[in-house]
Design a protein around this motif. Sequence first.
Motif, PDB file in Angstrom:
ATOM      1  N   ALA A 296      -8.900   4.254   0.676  1.00  0.00           N
ATOM      2  CA  ALA A 296     -10.508   4.065   0.118  1.00  0.00           C
ATOM      3  C   ALA A 296     -10.545   4.922  -0.471  1.00  0.00           C
ATOM      4  O   ALA A 296     -11.994   4.794  -1.100  1.00  0.00           O
TER       5      ALA A 296
ATOM      6  N   HIS B  40      -5.333   2.649   5.769  1.00  0.00           N
ATOM      7  CA  HIS B  40      -6.549   2.231   4.572  1.00  0.00           C
ATOM      8  C   HIS B  40      -8.184   3.602   4.260  1.00  0.00           C
ATOM      9  O   HIS B  40      -8.480   3.491   3.557  1.00  0.00           O
ATOM     10  N   ARG B  41      -8.457   3.964   5.507  1.00  0.00           N
ATOM     11  CA  ARG B  41      -9.292   4.378   5.403  1.00  0.00           C
ATOM     12  C   ARG B  41      -8.878   6.510   4.264  1.00  0.00           C
ATOM     13  O   ARG B  41      -9.686   5.979   3.521  1.00  0.00           O
TER      14      ARG B  41
ATOM     15  N   GLU C 157       1.107  -1.362   0.166  1.00  0.00           N
ATOM     16  CA  GLU C 157       0.019   0.212  -0.198  1.00  0.00           C
ATOM     17  C   GLU C 157       0.527   1.401   0.136  1.00  0.00           C
ATOM     18  O   GLU C 157       0.237   1.899  -0.408  1.00  0.00           O
TER      19      GLU C 157
END
Length: 157
Positions: free
Chosen positions: A89, A85-86, A31
Amino acid sequence: MKHLIGYLLIVGALSSCVDFLDEYHYFVTPELLPFVKLFYTESQKRGFDLPTDGLSVSLYHYRNGDAGDSFNGSLIIVLDPDFVHRNLATGYRGDSLWVEWVVFHELGHGLLYRDHCAGESIMNPHNEHINEYSSNVAARQRMINELFTNCHIYPNK
Ligand SMILES: [Zn+2]
């Protein structure tokens, strides 16, 4: 030797998916790879040849409330998985630039020997200019320049 053992224990705790560790180890969680690659690209543009040996950039709940953390004197960097991730996304570039800011901040500590400083800087510990960084192309460029200009790449040791 005591220092080395501590180092290996920390790496072992943070990188559970890696079972071979030594001082030449390099690991970046997928990521965060684009941000780490960009950091090296920006450093090469400015004539730096930064090491990758020993670098570990991973996702880990290390300390409550912090988006990122680094271990002083090492290249072991962790980012909070919820924060990463927030922001990734949403698909918005501005949100992914928040992640970039934190990656660059921690690599600033680890690879450029930067300390915290006040004012318009990625090394500002209060993230006071993160909104401008993520929304204003010129401000982001200024802060990336500042990051590399004021670094202490050859510390007196
Ligand atoms: Zn910091």
